[in-house]
Design an enzyme around this catalytic site. Structure first.
Site, PDB file in Angstrom:
ATOM      1  N   LYS A 101       0.897  -1.074   0.101  1.00  0.00           N
ATOM      2  CA  LYS A 101       0.064  -0.139   0.115  1.00  0.00           C
ATOM      3  C   LYS A 101       0.846   1.165  -0.054  1.00  0.00           C
ATOM      4  O   LYS A 101       2.125   1.143   0.531  1.00  0.00           O
ATOM      5  CB  LYS A 101      -0.893   0.132   1.240  1.00  0.00           C
ATOM      6  CG  LYS A 101      -2.142   0.680   1.203  1.00  0.00           C
ATOM      7  CD  LYS A 101      -3.311  -0.148   0.349  1.00  0.00           C
ATOM      8  CE  LYS A 101      -4.478   0.667  -0.034  1.00  0.00           C
ATOM      9  NZ  LYS A 101      -5.551  -0.149  -0.243  1.00  0.00           N
TER      10      LYS A 101
HETATM   11  N1  GLU Z   1      -6.684  -0.006  -4.120  1.00  0.00           N
HETATM   12  C1  GLU Z   1      -7.650  -1.397  -4.451  1.00  0.00           C
HETATM   13  C2  GLU Z   1      -7.646  -2.208  -3.299  1.00  0.00           C
HETATM   14  O1  GLU Z   1      -7.638  -1.704  -2.009  1.00  0.00           O
HETATM   15  C3  GLU Z   1      -6.812  -2.085  -5.528  1.00  0.00           C
HETATM   16  C4  GLU Z   1      -5.705  -2.453  -5.445  1.00  0.00           C
HETATM   17  C5  GLU Z   1      -5.059  -3.056  -6.889  1.00  0.00           C
HETATM   18  O2  GLU Z   1      -5.777  -3.006  -7.645  1.00  0.00           O
HETATM   19  O3  GLU Z   1      -4.009  -3.317  -6.793  1.00  0.00           O
HETATM   20  O4  GLU Z   1      -8.087  -3.270  -3.338  1.00  0.00           O
END
Ligand code: GLU
Length: 410
Positions: free
Chosen positions: A41
């Protein structure tokens, strides 16, 4: 597991503990829906609405530059995606920054997902998380035993839904569920307050109103409630928190009346609230499953970028000619035997057109959401010590991580 995968968010509330927790959540999410990624993240502590476009471009390029030079954005190491406050535009800037710094990397486009289709993205990624929420609910409402656990009956049609957050996830989920499944959006909670209308809000109109006026206040033909958070407690069949974490907590959990909550956001229910809701018999479809549609379609985009071929290019015409063969044979048989059968024109057209990228993405997402739900419910129903879907989801995810390690001989 590498690459690691997860979104980059912009919010003034971003802090290190939160980013670490969200990265951990991504680890389990990726395992649960069988994408070959670890979790990550990223976060920038800014409010994107306070900056001009060219400033936002400089900010993300600089952030990306620092990460790229350390291989912390890299197709094989860490592949970011959109999250709260970021979208296609930011991902295109990251991809461009990476390409400038890695001019000979043939896989450069796979360094980030959620790009616009013209910049190497995939059809259906923008709405993927909302679509995933819809597919999750459709699967839930196919299973009478599960519906009964939430003290509900019947299908999605006519179900009263309260949605918190009309951002990318909440907007698409609410739009699809109301326009395609006959659910009724009885309230929408936004930053500046909530809209309530028991006969159902037109999601598209509310979205347009927000885009024009910056909030929901003043939207005609609906009651406006200043204290938006109180609307989480409104009587409904399904509550969809799709905004941010920690909105259902010890302080309001006892007053939440929804018998079914689907966590479209990451971590909207605190640990304390989860206990209270469980005691009340509320069924919670947990975040690591409910919002996994985004990372699932990100996986399809990453595979497309690495394979350097568009989906369906090899098989589309072959499938089409096999279908044509079948149609022609049916028509020949009918004519030969004088049966007078005719195939409906729209059936022929549907049957003969090969699937395009969007159709393949939807089919892959639907299959993923169904398969993962089945795996979770199997654990939920077969093991008495597993009291809820969240524990079941973690058990399935951890088991899949363990399988991966075993298969690598670790
Ligand atoms: N931000 C999204 C999540 O929390 C997508 C993450 C992604 O597509 O890598 O799952």
């Amino acid at each position: 597991m590498e690459p690691v995968k997860g979104g980059i968010r912009y919010a003034l509330s971003v802090h290190q503990d939160e980013v670490e927790a969200l990265a951990a959540l991504m680890t389990y999410k990726c395992a649960l829906v069988e994408t070959p990624f670890g979790g990550s993240k990223g976060g920038l502590c800014i409010d994107p609405r306070q900056w001009d476009e060219h400033e936002l471009e400089q900010i993300i390029r600089r952030f990306a530059y620092e990460l790229i030079k350390r291989d912390l954005i890299h197709p094989a190491q860490n592949v970011p995606a959109p999250d709260m406050g970021t979208g296609e535009r930011e991902m295109a800037w990251i991809a461009d920054q990476y390409a400038r710094m890695n001019t000979t990397d043939i896989n450069a486009k796979a360094c980030v997902t959620g790009k616009p289709p013209h910049a190497g993205g995939i059809q259906g990624r923008v709405e993927a998380t909302g679509r995933g929420v819809q597919f999750a609910l459709r699967e839930f409402f196919r299973l009478p035993e599960d519906i009964a656990k939430a003290n509900l009956s019947g299908g999605l049609e006519g179900k009263r839904i309260v949605v918190q957050g009309l951002g990318n996830v909440g907007y698409h989920a609410a739009k699809f569920l109301s326009e395609e499944d006959g659910a009724i959006i009885t309230a929408i909670i936004e930053r500046d307050g909530a809209l309530v209308k028991d006969t159902g809000l037109a999601v598209e109109d509310v979205r347009q109103w927000i885009a024009k006026h910056g909030g929901v206040r003043g939207f005609p033909e609906a009651e406006f409630v200043e204290d938006g958070a109180s609307v989480l407690e409104k009587t409904c069949d399904i509550l969809i928190p799709a905004a941010m974490e920690g909105v259902i907590h010890r302080g309001n959990a006892a007053r939440i009346s929804a018998p079914l909550i689907i966590e479209a956001a990451n971590g909207p229910i605190t640990f304390g609230a989860d206990e209270i809701l469980r005691e009340k018999g509320c069924v919670i479809i947990p975040d690591l499953y409910a919002n996994a549609g985004g990372v699932t379609v990100s996986y399809f985009e990453w595979v497309k970028n690495l394979s350097h071929i568009r989906f369906g290019r090899m098989q589309r015409r072959a499938e089409e000619s096999r279908s044509r063969l079948l149609v022609e044979e049916l028509e020949r048989l009918s004519a030969d035997r004088g049966l007078g059968w005719t195939l409906a024109a729209d059936f022929k057209e549907k049957f003969l057109t090969g699937s395009d990228e969007l159709a393949l993405v939807r089919s892959g997402l639907d299959d993923t959401m169904r398969t993962a739900y089945q795996a979770m419910r199997e654990v939920w129903h077969s093991r008495p010590e597993v009291g809820d879907l969240r524990v079941a989801a973690y058990i399935v995810a951890i088991d899949r991580v363990a399988q991966t390690y075993r298969s690598k001989g670790l």
